[in-house]
Design a protein around this motif. Structure first.
Motif, PDB file in Angstrom:
ATOM      1  N   THR A  63      83.469  78.940  39.767  1.00  0.00           N
ATOM      2  CA  THR A  63      82.325  78.849  40.674  1.00  0.00           C
ATOM      3  C   THR A  63      81.828  77.412  40.735  1.00  0.00           C
ATOM      4  O   THR A  63      81.586  76.875  41.814  1.00  0.00           O
ATOM      5  N   GLU A  64      81.679  76.786  39.591  1.00  0.00           N
ATOM      6  CA  GLU A  64      81.194  75.413  39.557  1.00  0.00           C
ATOM      7  C   GLU A  64      82.227  74.420  40.099  1.00  0.00           C
ATOM      8  O   GLU A  64      81.865  73.387  40.648  1.00  0.00           O
ATOM      9  N   ALA A  65      83.519  74.743  39.994  1.00  0.00           N
ATOM     10  CA  ALA A  65      84.558  73.848  40.483  1.00  0.00           C
ATOM     11  C   ALA A  65      84.797  73.967  41.985  1.00  0.00           C
ATOM     12  O   ALA A  65      85.167  72.982  42.633  1.00  0.00           O
ATOM     13  N   LEU A  66      84.573  75.160  42.550  1.00  0.00           N
ATOM     14  CA  LEU A  66      84.993  75.390  43.927  1.00  0.00           C
ATOM     15  C   LEU A  66      83.946  76.014  44.847  1.00  0.00           C
ATOM     16  O   LEU A  66      83.847  75.638  46.014  1.00  0.00           O
ATOM     17  N   LEU A  67      83.165  76.953  44.355  1.00  0.00           N
ATOM     18  CA  LEU A  67      82.341  77.768  45.248  1.00  0.00           C
ATOM     19  C   LEU A  67      80.976  77.192  45.581  1.00  0.00           C
ATOM     20  O   LEU A  67      80.353  77.626  46.545  1.00  0.00           O
ATOM     21  N   ILE A  68      80.468  76.257  44.768  1.00  0.00           N
ATOM     22  CA  ILE A  68      79.132  75.719  45.046  1.00  0.00           C
ATOM     23  C   ILE A  68      79.169  74.211  45.240  1.00  0.00           C
ATOM     24  O   ILE A  68      80.087  73.527  44.786  1.00  0.00           O
ATOM     25  N   ASN A  69      78.140  73.720  45.919  1.00  0.00           N
ATOM     26  CA  ASN A  69      77.876  72.295  46.021  1.00  0.00           C
ATOM     27  C   ASN A  69      76.772  72.007  45.006  1.00  0.00           C
ATOM     28  O   ASN A  69      75.637  72.459  45.173  1.00  0.00           O
ATOM     29  N   HIS A  70      77.089  71.271  43.969  1.00  0.00           N
ATOM     30  CA  HIS A  70      76.141  71.027  42.880  1.00  0.00           C
ATOM     31  C   HIS A  70      74.866  70.332  43.337  1.00  0.00           C
ATOM     32  O   HIS A  70      73.814  70.495  42.715  1.00  0.00           O
ATOM     33  N   ASN A  71      74.938  69.573  44.416  1.00  0.00           N
ATOM     34  CA  ASN A  71      73.768  68.843  44.895  1.00  0.00           C
ATOM     35  C   ASN A  71      72.746  69.739  45.577  1.00  0.00           C
ATOM     36  O   ASN A  71      71.553  69.468  45.521  1.00  0.00           O
ATOM     37  N   THR A  72      73.216  70.802  46.222  1.00  0.00           N
ATOM     38  CA  THR A  72      72.306  71.595  47.045  1.00  0.00           C
ATOM     39  C   THR A  72      72.226  73.072  46.680  1.00  0.00           C
ATOM     40  O   THR A  72      71.298  73.752  47.121  1.00  0.00           O
ATOM     41  N   GLU A  73      73.194  73.590  45.920  1.00  0.00           N
ATOM     42  CA  GLU A  73      73.256  75.030  45.700  1.00  0.00           C
ATOM     43  C   GLU A  73      73.165  75.407  44.225  1.00  0.00           C
ATOM     44  O   GLU A  73      73.478  74.621  43.343  1.00  0.00           O
ATOM     45  N   THR A  74      72.752  76.637  44.034  1.00  0.00           N
ATOM     46  CA  THR A  74      72.732  77.243  42.711  1.00  0.00           C
ATOM     47  C   THR A  74      73.391  78.614  42.830  1.00  0.00           C
ATOM     48  O   THR A  74      73.654  79.080  43.939  1.00  0.00           O
ATOM     49  N   TYR A  75      73.647  79.259  41.700  1.00  0.00           N
ATOM     50  CA  TYR A  75      74.310  80.555  41.757  1.00  0.00           C
ATOM     51  C   TYR A  75      73.892  81.429  40.583  1.00  0.00           C
ATOM     52  O   TYR A  75      73.340  80.961  39.593  1.00  0.00           O
ATOM     53  N   ARG A  76      74.190  82.700  40.753  1.00  0.00           N
ATOM     54  CA  ARG A  76      74.090  83.665  39.664  1.00  0.00           C
ATOM     55  C   ARG A  76      75.204  84.669  39.918  1.00  0.00           C
ATOM     56  O   ARG A  76      75.747  84.752  41.016  1.00  0.00           O
ATOM     57  N   PHE A  77      75.556  85.419  38.866  1.00  0.00           N
ATOM     58  CA  PHE A  77      76.603  86.412  39.078  1.00  0.00           C
ATOM     59  C   PHE A  77      76.388  87.615  38.169  1.00  0.00           C
ATOM     60  O   PHE A  77      75.735  87.527  37.124  1.00  0.00           O
ATOM     61  N   ASP A  78      76.928  88.732  38.618  1.00  0.00           N
ATOM     62  CA  ASP A  78      76.988  89.962  37.837  1.00  0.00           C
ATOM     63  C   ASP A  78      78.449  90.218  37.546  1.00  0.00           C
ATOM     64  O   ASP A  78      79.315  89.981  38.393  1.00  0.00           O
ATOM     65  N   LEU A  79      78.719  90.719  36.356  1.00  0.00           N
ATOM     66  CA  LEU A  79      80.086  90.980  35.945  1.00  0.00           C
ATOM     67  C   LEU A  79      80.162  92.414  35.433  1.00  0.00           C
ATOM     68  O   LEU A  79      79.351  92.825  34.609  1.00  0.00           O
ATOM     69  N   ALA A  80      81.129  93.165  35.944  1.00  0.00           N
ATOM     70  CA  ALA A  80      81.282  94.564  35.530  1.00  0.00           C
ATOM     71  C   ALA A  80      82.749  94.872  35.300  1.00  0.00           C
ATOM     72  O   ALA A  80      83.616  94.380  36.019  1.00  0.00           O
ATOM     73  N   GLU A  81      83.015  95.703  34.313  1.00  0.00           N
ATOM     74  CA  GLU A  81      84.380  96.148  34.066  1.00  0.00           C
ATOM     75  C   GLU A  81      84.703  97.253  35.059  1.00  0.00           C
ATOM     76  O   GLU A  81      83.900  98.156  35.303  1.00  0.00           O
ATOM     77  N   VAL A  82      85.881  97.149  35.683  1.00  0.00           N
ATOM     78  CA  VAL A  82      86.300  98.157  36.671  1.00  0.00           C
ATOM     79  C   VAL A  82      87.625  98.777  36.271  1.00  0.00           C
ATOM     80  O   VAL A  82      88.365  98.232  35.517  1.00  0.00           O
TER      81      VAL A  82
END
Length: 82
Positions: A63-82
């Motif tokens: 996520t930090e390497a590809l999915l967000i722009n560190h200058n403008t964005e933040t993130y959170r995530f949920d993780l579940a076993e499937v």
């Protein structure tokens, strides 16, 4: 197998131009009670990780390497076993 649900949004200090456009459109449609709109990105990613700790580490890394722009964005995530 794990399912990561990743939510990416602008940092609080960044103006969300698309959110402002959506808010203005809602006001034109007479939804005057809408005071703020935050628009973002949502990802669902399935991982074949050995355990939850490994899956969490991988989700943070990609996520930090590809999915967000560190200058403008933040993130959170949920993780579940499937």
């Amino acid at each position: 197998m794990y399912l990561a649900k990743i939510y990416v949004t602008y940092k609080k200090s960044i103006l969300d131009p698309q959110g402002e456009v959506i808010k203005a459109a809602l006001h034109r449609l007479d939804y005057q009670s809408v005071e703020k709109v935050n628009q973002g990105k949502y990802f669902e990613i399935e991982l074949n990780a050995a355990d939850e700790a490994t899956a969490e580490k991988e989700v943070k890394a990609f996520t930090e390497a590809l999915l967000i722009n560190h200058n403008t964005e933040t993130y959170r995530f949920d993780l579940a076993e499937v």
